[in-house]
Design a protein around this motif. Sequence first.
Motif, PDB file in Angstrom:
ATOM      1  N   ARG A   1       0.818  -1.217   0.000  1.00  0.00           N
ATOM      2  CA  ARG A   1       0.000   0.000   0.000  1.00  0.00           C
ATOM      3  C   ARG A   1       0.850   1.265   0.000  1.00  0.00           C
ATOM      4  O   ARG A   1       0.502   2.273  -0.626  1.00  0.00           O
ATOM      5  CB  ARG A   1      -0.916  -0.002   1.231  1.00  0.00           C
ATOM      6  CG  ARG A   1      -1.836   1.202   1.353  1.00  0.00           C
ATOM      7  CD  ARG A   1      -2.809   1.262   0.189  1.00  0.00           C
ATOM      8  NE  ARG A   1      -3.697   2.403   0.291  1.00  0.00           N
ATOM      9  CZ  ARG A   1      -3.390   3.639  -0.096  1.00  0.00           C
ATOM     10  NH1 ARG A   1      -2.189   3.882  -0.613  1.00  0.00           N
ATOM     11  NH2 ARG A   1      -4.254   4.613   0.026  1.00  0.00           N
ATOM     12  N   ARG A   2       2.005   1.213   0.675  1.00  0.00           N
ATOM     13  CA  ARG A   2       2.860   2.397   0.794  1.00  0.00           C
ATOM     14  C   ARG A   2       4.099   2.328  -0.091  1.00  0.00           C
ATOM     15  O   ARG A   2       4.745   3.353  -0.316  1.00  0.00           O
ATOM     16  CB  ARG A   2       3.306   2.579   2.250  1.00  0.00           C
ATOM     17  CG  ARG A   2       2.186   2.855   3.231  1.00  0.00           C
ATOM     18  CD  ARG A   2       2.712   3.112   4.625  1.00  0.00           C
ATOM     19  NE  ARG A   2       3.543   4.295   4.688  1.00  0.00           N
ATOM     20  CZ  ARG A   2       4.255   4.651   5.757  1.00  0.00           C
ATOM     21  NH1 ARG A   2       4.233   3.897   6.847  1.00  0.00           N
ATOM     22  NH2 ARG A   2       4.994   5.738   5.743  1.00  0.00           N
ATOM     23  N   ALA A   3       4.439   1.133  -0.567  1.00  0.00           N
ATOM     24  CA  ALA A   3       5.714   0.935  -1.276  1.00  0.00           C
ATOM     25  C   ALA A   3       6.853   1.509  -0.437  1.00  0.00           C
ATOM     26  O   ALA A   3       7.760   2.177  -0.937  1.00  0.00           O
ATOM     27  CB  ALA A   3       5.678   1.579  -2.654  1.00  0.00           C
ATOM     28  N   THR A   4       6.773   1.217   0.855  1.00  0.00           N
ATOM     29  CA  THR A   4       7.773   1.684   1.811  1.00  0.00           C
ATOM     30  C   THR A   4       8.073   0.543   2.778  1.00  0.00           C
ATOM     31  O   THR A   4       7.148  -0.110   3.279  1.00  0.00           O
ATOM     32  CB  THR A   4       7.258   2.895   2.611  1.00  0.00           C
ATOM     33  OG1 THR A   4       6.936   3.954   1.696  1.00  0.00           O
ATOM     34  CG2 THR A   4       8.299   3.383   3.609  1.00  0.00           C
ATOM     35  N   VAL A   5       9.329   0.279   3.037  1.00  0.00           N
ATOM     36  CA  VAL A   5       9.702  -0.775   3.974  1.00  0.00           C
ATOM     37  C   VAL A   5       9.550  -0.253   5.399  1.00  0.00           C
ATOM     38  O   VAL A   5      10.230   0.705   5.790  1.00  0.00           O
ATOM     39  CB  VAL A   5      11.144  -1.244   3.728  1.00  0.00           C
ATOM     40  CG1 VAL A   5      11.514  -2.323   4.741  1.00  0.00           C
ATOM     41  CG2 VAL A   5      11.311  -1.767   2.320  1.00  0.00           C
ATOM     42  N   VAL A   6       8.662  -0.874   6.150  1.00  0.00           N
ATOM     43  CA  VAL A   6       8.492  -0.534   7.562  1.00  0.00           C
ATOM     44  C   VAL A   6       8.416  -1.833   8.357  1.00  0.00           C
ATOM     45  O   VAL A   6       7.985  -2.866   7.838  1.00  0.00           O
ATOM     46  CB  VAL A   6       7.205   0.292   7.796  1.00  0.00           C
ATOM     47  CG1 VAL A   6       7.269   1.627   7.077  1.00  0.00           C
ATOM     48  CG2 VAL A   6       5.968  -0.484   7.373  1.00  0.00           C
ATOM     49  N   PRO A   7       8.857  -1.824   9.617  1.00  0.00           N
ATOM     50  CA  PRO A   7       8.705  -3.026  10.446  1.00  0.00           C
ATOM     51  C   PRO A   7       7.224  -3.362  10.582  1.00  0.00           C
ATOM     52  O   PRO A   7       6.385  -2.491  10.805  1.00  0.00           O
ATOM     53  CB  PRO A   7       9.306  -2.595  11.787  1.00  0.00           C
ATOM     54  CG  PRO A   7      10.216  -1.455  11.462  1.00  0.00           C
ATOM     55  CD  PRO A   7       9.556  -0.734  10.330  1.00  0.00           C
ATOM     56  N   ALA A   8       6.896  -4.659  10.438  1.00  0.00           N
ATOM     57  CA  ALA A   8       5.503  -5.104  10.534  1.00  0.00           C
ATOM     58  C   ALA A   8       5.478  -6.573  10.913  1.00  0.00           C
ATOM     59  O   ALA A   8       6.378  -7.333  10.547  1.00  0.00           O
ATOM     60  CB  ALA A   8       4.769  -4.881   9.209  1.00  0.00           C
ATOM     61  N   GLY A   9       4.453  -6.973  11.631  1.00  0.00           N
ATOM     62  CA  GLY A   9       4.327  -8.376  12.026  1.00  0.00           C
ATOM     63  C   GLY A   9       2.920  -8.695  12.489  1.00  0.00           C
ATOM     64  O   GLY A   9       2.254  -7.871  13.122  1.00  0.00           O
ATOM     65  N   THR A  10       2.463  -9.902  12.179  1.00  0.00           N
ATOM     66  CA  THR A  10       1.123 -10.328  12.567  1.00  0.00           C
ATOM     67  C   THR A  10       1.030 -10.494  14.077  1.00  0.00           C
ATOM     68  O   THR A  10       1.891 -11.111  14.704  1.00  0.00           O
ATOM     69  CB  THR A  10       0.770 -11.664  11.891  1.00  0.00           C
ATOM     70  OG1 THR A  10       0.836 -11.498  10.471  1.00  0.00           O
ATOM     71  CG2 THR A  10      -0.625 -12.133  12.276  1.00  0.00           C
ATOM     72  N   VAL A  11      -0.035  -9.957  14.651  1.00  0.00           N
ATOM     73  CA  VAL A  11      -0.315 -10.107  16.076  1.00  0.00           C
ATOM     74  C   VAL A  11      -1.313 -11.234  16.304  1.00  0.00           C
ATOM     75  O   VAL A  11      -1.190 -12.018  17.232  1.00  0.00           O
ATOM     76  CB  VAL A  11      -0.845  -8.789  16.671  1.00  0.00           C
ATOM     77  CG1 VAL A  11      -1.161  -8.958  18.155  1.00  0.00           C
ATOM     78  CG2 VAL A  11       0.160  -7.663  16.477  1.00  0.00           C
ATOM     79  N   SER A  12      -2.335 -11.303  15.444  1.00  0.00           N
ATOM     80  CA  SER A  12      -3.367 -12.321  15.596  1.00  0.00           C
ATOM     81  C   SER A  12      -3.956 -12.657  14.234  1.00  0.00           C
ATOM     82  O   SER A  12      -4.169 -11.764  13.410  1.00  0.00           O
ATOM     83  CB  SER A  12      -4.480 -11.801  16.529  1.00  0.00           C
ATOM     84  OG  SER A  12      -5.512 -12.757  16.685  1.00  0.00           O
ATOM     85  N   ILE A  13      -4.200 -13.938  13.990  1.00  0.00           N
ATOM     86  CA  ILE A  13      -4.818 -14.380  12.746  1.00  0.00           C
ATOM     87  C   ILE A  13      -5.954 -15.339  13.053  1.00  0.00           C
ATOM     88  O   ILE A  13      -5.835 -16.186  13.942  1.00  0.00           O
ATOM     89  CB  ILE A  13      -3.789 -15.059  11.799  1.00  0.00           C
ATOM     90  CG1 ILE A  13      -4.450 -15.472  10.479  1.00  0.00           C
ATOM     91  CG2 ILE A  13      -3.105 -16.239  12.463  1.00  0.00           C
ATOM     92  CD1 ILE A  13      -3.477 -15.968   9.426  1.00  0.00           C
TER      93      ILE A  13
END
Length: 271
Positions: free
Chosen positions: A201-213
Amino acid sequence: MNSHPFDQALRLQHSDLRVGQFSGQTSSDYWNMVGPFGGATAAIVLQSVLQHPDLLGVPVALTVNFAAALEAGEFEVQATPVRTNRSTQHWTVHITQNGAINTTATAFTAARRETWGASDAPMPQAPRPSDVERMSIGPHGVAWLAQYEMRPISGSIPSVWDGSGSHSESRLWLRDAQARPLDYTSLMAMSDMFYPRVWLRRATVVPAGTVSITTYFHADAAQIAKVGSGYLLGQAHGQRFNNGYFDQSAHLWSEAGDLLATSNQIVYYKE
């Protein structure tokens, strides 16, 4: 003994001390940046339910909360059927390492019966898998990507990170790289195969991680068995990005057009 890497990763030993208590070992084949691929961890949770001697029915829904990443090494899983009715069963599951809980989960299983059915989420038009180029192996340290054959149709990871992203939808064909018949555990893992939508969506590398699925299983065991080792068509998109968290949904169809599973997850991100 099944030698497929996924089955090796899911191998659990039942404890003689307590019903529903299992021990396992993390697999380097499904390693992500700082821990195992979340889909593999969720599949281990489901495996503990499926191996429980008191299991009733088949999986209908599974929610997994990643409180912390598993570390490399041994772990313990406790699966508990907290309520069993005539045709349904509710579960709690947690994974511990060194005495600390790092994963919690709830599951719902049921003895399904044939009824009227319909799908309001038809499979989108897509080229045949053989007409789509296979994705190359991912970056160093992300071993789990090599365990899957992925053929992106649209929404691949941006090749240029310039902040010009305008949508969050991806579509691809996928299956195990080493042929393996689909089952509930592999379907669970594949429902978490989509990279964080904020990157697209941003075409930007940012830290991200799933919390709940949460994954919902729409197919019964016979319908899943019909897939064999064939491809699944996966589609994912984000929905709302706000104040450090966003949700993304995913759909998985068989090549025959049957909707097998859907998932929703909440993902943490930083600026």
